[in-house]
Write an enzyme that holds these catalytic residues in place. Sequence first.
Site, short mmCIF file in Angstrom:
data_model
loop_
_atom_site.label_atom_id
_atom_site.label_comp_id
_atom_site.label_asym_id
_atom_site.label_seq_id
_atom_site.Cartn_x
_atom_site.Cartn_y
_atom_site.Cartn_z
N HIS A 8 0.82 -1.21 0.00
CA HIS A 8 0.00 0.00 0.00
C HIS A 8 0.85 1.25 0.00
O HIS A 8 2.04 1.21 0.28
CB HIS A 8 -0.99 0.02 1.17
N HIS A 91 3.73 7.44 3.39
CA HIS A 91 4.70 6.34 3.37
C HIS A 91 4.35 5.34 2.28
O HIS A 91 3.26 5.40 1.71
CB HIS A 91 4.77 5.64 4.74
N GLU A 140 7.49 1.53 5.14
CA GLU A 140 6.94 0.51 6.03
C GLU A 140 7.28 -0.85 5.42
O GLU A 140 7.10 -1.06 4.21
CB GLU A 140 5.41 0.69 6.14
CO CO Z 1 0.90 1.71 6.22
#
Ligand code: CO
Length: 149
Positions: A8, A91, A140
């Site tokens: 994502h 992010h 991440e």
């Molecule tokens: Co995230």
Amino acid sequence: MKLGRLNHIGVATPDLDAAIAFYREVMGASDITEPFDMPEQGVRVCFVNTPTDSGPDCANHGTQIELLAPLDETSPVFGFIQKNPLGGQHHVCFEVPDIEAARAWFASQNKRILGPTRIGAHGTPIFFVHPKDMNGMLTEIMETPREAH
Ligand code: CO
């Protein structure tokens, strides 16, 4: 390091309901999860699922947009919104098959890991790596879910 799929892109927003409406009405998204609070991260979260060729089935969707709104002024996303009042890209999240191996790898590359490995919004372990060590992108790293989510 065994790089997995781009799971994502985290997008901060000052107004989660308005961002959901934008993805539905302007971007044509038809599969958006119910928002939920993640108090330990200080955010309210939902996911916009992009379809794959096999259709917008939840167990088989494409890369997601993770919409993040601050729960209160102590949230890290609150500071981001103060600097970027419209919100924006916060992010990126890549999957890895083994979170501990990935953490050891980034540590061995002298990349600053932000805090402990913890359970993320998908219920699998995650950690963040400092944007200054990642070509400017807060990154991440997430262990690939074992089952469809
Ligand atoms: Co995230």
